[in-house]
Design a protein around this motif. Sequence first.
Motif, mmCIF file in Angstrom:
data_model
loop_
_atom_site.group_PDB
_atom_site.id
_atom_site.type_symbol
_atom_site.label_atom_id
_atom_site.label_comp_id
_atom_site.label_asym_id
_atom_site.label_seq_id
_atom_site.Cartn_x
_atom_site.Cartn_y
_atom_site.Cartn_z
ATOM 1 N N ILE A 144 0.869 -1.184 0.000
ATOM 2 C CA ILE A 144 0.000 0.000 0.000
ATOM 3 C C ILE A 144 0.904 1.232 0.000
ATOM 4 O O ILE A 144 1.217 1.808 1.032
ATOM 5 C CB ILE A 144 -0.969 -0.016 1.199
ATOM 6 N N GLU A 185 -2.602 4.168 -1.992
ATOM 7 C CA GLU A 185 -3.442 4.317 -0.801
ATOM 8 C C GLU A 185 -4.754 5.045 -1.102
ATOM 9 O O GLU A 185 -5.834 4.570 -0.756
ATOM 10 C CB GLU A 185 -2.668 5.047 0.296
ATOM 11 N N THR A 186 -4.677 6.198 -1.738
ATOM 12 C CA THR A 186 -5.889 6.970 -2.043
ATOM 13 C C THR A 186 -6.813 6.186 -2.958
ATOM 14 O O THR A 186 -8.024 6.141 -2.746
ATOM 15 C CB THR A 186 -5.515 8.322 -2.682
ATOM 16 N N TYR A 231 -8.381 3.177 -0.854
ATOM 17 C CA TYR A 231 -9.400 3.596 0.112
ATOM 18 C C TYR A 231 -10.653 4.111 -0.596
ATOM 19 O O TYR A 231 -11.771 3.810 -0.178
ATOM 20 C CB TYR A 231 -8.853 4.648 1.072
ATOM 21 N N GLU A 248 1.421 0.557 5.251
ATOM 22 C CA GLU A 248 1.778 -0.082 3.984
ATOM 23 C C GLU A 248 1.471 -1.583 3.893
ATOM 24 O O GLU A 248 1.394 -2.128 2.810
ATOM 25 C CB GLU A 248 3.260 0.170 3.652
ATOM 26 N N ILE A 278 -4.730 -2.865 6.503
ATOM 27 C CA ILE A 278 -5.714 -1.803 6.655
ATOM 28 C C ILE A 278 -6.702 -2.151 7.761
ATOM 29 O O ILE A 278 -6.868 -3.319 8.132
ATOM 30 C CB ILE A 278 -6.494 -1.488 5.360
ATOM 31 N N LYS A 313 -1.303 5.686 11.038
ATOM 32 C CA LYS A 313 0.116 5.982 10.782
ATOM 33 C C LYS A 313 0.797 6.522 12.047
ATOM 34 O O LYS A 313 1.903 6.109 12.386
ATOM 35 C CB LYS A 313 0.253 6.946 9.615
#
Length: 147
Positions: A21, A26-27, A30, A51, A54, A118
């Motif tokens: 990820i 990522e964007t 998600y 990374e 999730i 994070k």
Amino acid sequence: MALWRLYYHLVWATKERQPLITPERETQLYSYIIGKANALGSIVHAVGGIENHIHLVASIPPRFSISDFVQNLKGSSAHHLNHLSPSQDLFGWQRGYGVFSMGSKQLEQAVVYVDNQKAHHSNGTTISSLELHNHEDDGPKLTQLNQ
């Protein structure tokens, strides 16, 4: 129509816990998961991670089993990412997932935890029971009642 108030904290990892990820993915990941979950009639309260895994806080309608819901999100999101950027490393999810149910009073705390993944990982403030999971079934432990 059924009345339902179901809240779940779901966790799953990338294949072999590889750092797949990336910030670029990522964007897209998600956004795809939120869109797919919405299309299934669920409510995404939060999605976040790092990374290699999730977290998703969601309300899943009772017409879906949790396992079918997660399988749908995992399978379709991997397919989507692999067809979106075929030049990048092949994206995949590890077998299995973690799921924790909660009441409405715990929802806000779960959302804050997921939104700050994070920071929790970089500061060492993760909740270990929500981070440690594997692909094996790990149900509640059988206890005997004292009579």
